[in-house]
Design an enzyme around this catalytic site. Structure first.
Site, PDB file in Angstrom:
ATOM      1  N   GLU A 151      23.466   2.665  15.304  1.00  0.00           N
ATOM      2  CA  GLU A 151      23.241   2.765  16.744  1.00  0.00           C
ATOM      3  C   GLU A 151      22.558   1.500  17.273  1.00  0.00           C
ATOM      4  OE1 GLU A 151      20.036   4.376  18.483  1.00  0.00           O
ATOM      5  OE2 GLU A 151      21.012   4.762  20.410  1.00  0.00           O
ATOM      6  N   ASN A 178      18.113   7.218   9.043  1.00  0.00           N
ATOM      7  CA  ASN A 178      18.008   5.764   9.022  1.00  0.00           C
ATOM      8  C   ASN A 178      19.375   5.109   9.110  1.00  0.00           C
ATOM      9  OD1 ASN A 178      16.521   3.284   8.676  1.00  0.00           O
ATOM     10  ND2 ASN A 178      17.469   3.141   6.656  1.00  0.00           N
ATOM     11  N   GLU A 224       3.785  -0.434  14.198  1.00  0.00           N
ATOM     12  CA  GLU A 224       4.558   0.797  14.376  1.00  0.00           C
ATOM     13  C   GLU A 224       5.095   1.269  13.037  1.00  0.00           C
ATOM     14  OE1 GLU A 224       7.449   2.053  17.818  1.00  0.00           O
ATOM     15  OE2 GLU A 224       8.675   1.324  16.167  1.00  0.00           O
ATOM     16  N   LYS A 255       0.825  -1.212   0.000  1.00  0.00           N
ATOM     17  CA  LYS A 255       0.000   0.000   0.000  1.00  0.00           C
ATOM     18  C   LYS A 255       0.861   1.266   0.000  1.00  0.00           C
ATOM     19  CE  LYS A 255      -4.204  -1.873   2.110  1.00  0.00           C
ATOM     20  NZ  LYS A 255      -5.204  -1.629   3.152  1.00  0.00           N
TER      21      LYS A 255
END
Lengths: 206, 206, 206, 206
Positions: free
Chosen positions: B153, B147, B138, B21
């Site tokens: 990290e 990103n 989420e 989608k």
């Protein structure tokens, strides 16, 4: 009218095969829990309008496009760290499913524009229903930051038809420096991460 | 033994549907030749070992995982420019195929670690062979540079189990600043690009 | 010139979403080790030339194509056994992500040509960058043998523009009978397989 | 514990590559508007439980599985017409990207069970991060009807562990005859279709 579909479809086939093949390198590293030198792989056949533009600009007759234009098929490998690029280059040189016909290192020798990337031209065999044909594929190997910047630069070059105004060019160079800086900082951490991993492994073995 | 496959397969379904989608947004912009605010979309179901780690750390009983862990299904949208993130957030708010249950803006309010990203929690309906069920997904929206840094990290956090040594943390912060700097420089060019495009369009219409 | 791309791209989106959604039914059955009523799922947007042919044949003005042509988007579900079709129809009726606007049972009432298939017309909501739109999708449910025959018949109809010579039509009908016969024989075995499975299950529980 | 993942992942790679390669044959025929001899292509790596079953049944030690079990990687090509199978076999023999090590024609010589299919065993080179390895892949070529029946027979064999009760075996044979009959009827039409096409082409050229 020129049959672009007939010319380009084996190139599309080459790109599809190489994407599957090169993505499997990533899976192999993941399966053995080692740091993978490949973040992701993309590929494309050059759009017809870009082929025509380039043919005009470089004075290439239509019949010689497949010999003289080395990037009709393009495959790109993105790496997390600058140091991963060497690993990928070694893996490519080791393979027996194509031949390397040229290498250009725009990382050691970056272009004036700020462009950095490692290029290889491959001669790749494709099986068609009329037999095997060999064709050229351009392979670009770069970090995520190099790729990010190159994408932006490419659209600006396209927009200004190669003549980017000097004030914008300055900003573009500042962005190139920021991308370079990011790669440098990341390389620092790469060392740390690997040292840390060695310590962890040593501790575990005691 | 807990049947993870039964718990997680509708989440996998939600991720697969949302990837299809959200990727179509990119195609819609490309078709109309407008700057696409979406560079690419990824998604994943949280691996079982990470679920167990988090459940232990946050003291969540297994039976409450699906209500209390909002990131069993995770979808991520990457943008070229910081300014694209607002456009994407607006597109998400406009949709009628899920409900937004929470938003957290870690770009205006970045975390101490340097983490920047826009988070949304969605309630998404999935059709199963026993009827409709609703589950939490989420959604993270970030630039390519955000990103890139977040990926690094995350692996360091994982490696040091949340207690990164201070010298490495300093380097990580310098990398976060370099990523931030890159985003800033790119935002500068975005303005130029759009101005340039307006001029081009005006010239064409005369 | 009519912008077919603009008209058809939401239909393409609907087909892509429904393929992902309906294929998940198969996975759900496989995960629970039950006989799956769905063998595979295909989908397509009607090619522009076929739209124009049909519009001319049925006298549909271009502006009314999206209301009057119910098969611009087509999705097809293939089943192993005739009896599986009812199961699939029930699963479709149970869903809440679209509305069924019409059902036609060409299995109970096969066409004169020999054509057998279960048809449903769905009203399916698609999210675009300008908001939600609802569009019609034709869903065909058939066995592998029905599909095999229908594919052949379709090409012959296309070739003879709807006027298949009578000697070829006879052969086509003999093929339809052979396909029907194969479905009948398979249905016989389906019973056996299920009986056998029940015996196995009963024995295991003792 | 035996590392199945390490053994099987190059086989998965071979299957993925061959699916991409063989599907392109279909596209090449479609592009030139000729009848395509390939309807669709599937592939799979043999599940570990089936490998263990077969190893036990055939008394193959684990260390010799990769040499003695020729169907760890399996690729299947489905054709519309029996006559298409020869065309596909010729195309396979012409390729230079693998070596054919064995051919078995279960169409001319069908098995007692009613099984019909054309089998080839290929030696296919895969590039891994430790160098090239060569492995065996079984290629099966069959019509849709042969495939349909074979799928059913396979599940019954599995269920009855190779000892199908004689009354069910009789029904299975009747189904095999119906499938054979369908292929025969379709072959009749294939002739008609090609004759018709020749007439059309001749008329067009006048």
């Amino acid at each position: 009218m020129y049959d672009w579909d007939e010319l380009l479809s084996p190139y599309k086939q080459a790109v599809d095969e190489l994407k599957i093949k090169l993505r499997s390198i990533r899976e192999q590293y993941e399966r053995t829990s080692k740091h993978t030198p490949i973040e992701f792989v993309t590929g494309r056949v050059k759009p017809v309008t870009s082929i025509l533009d380039k043919a005009k600009r470089k004075n290439i007759p239509l019949e010689e496009i497949d010999e003289k234009m080395q990037d009709l098929a393009g495959v790109r490998i993105m790496c997390q760290f600058v140091g991963d690029i060497d690993t990928v280059v070694d893996l490519i040189r080791m393979r027996t499913d194509f031949e390397i016909v040229e290498e250009r290192d725009y990382i050691k020798n970056k272009k004036n524009s700020g462009y950095r990337s490692y290029h290889m031209v491959l001669r790749y065999p494709v099986q068609t229903i009329s037999g095997e044909i060999q064709l050229l594929v351009e392979l670009q190997i770069r970090t995520l930051a190099m790729n990010f910047w190159a994408t932006i630069e490419h659209s600006l070059q396209y927009k200004y038809r190669g003549e980017i105004p000097s004030n914008i060019e300055k900003r573009l160079q500042r962005a190139a420096e920021a991308a370079f800086r990011l790669d440098e900082e990341m390389s620092q951490i790469r060392g740390e991460v690997q040292e840390a991993q060695e310590i962890i492994t040593r501790n575990r073995e005691q």
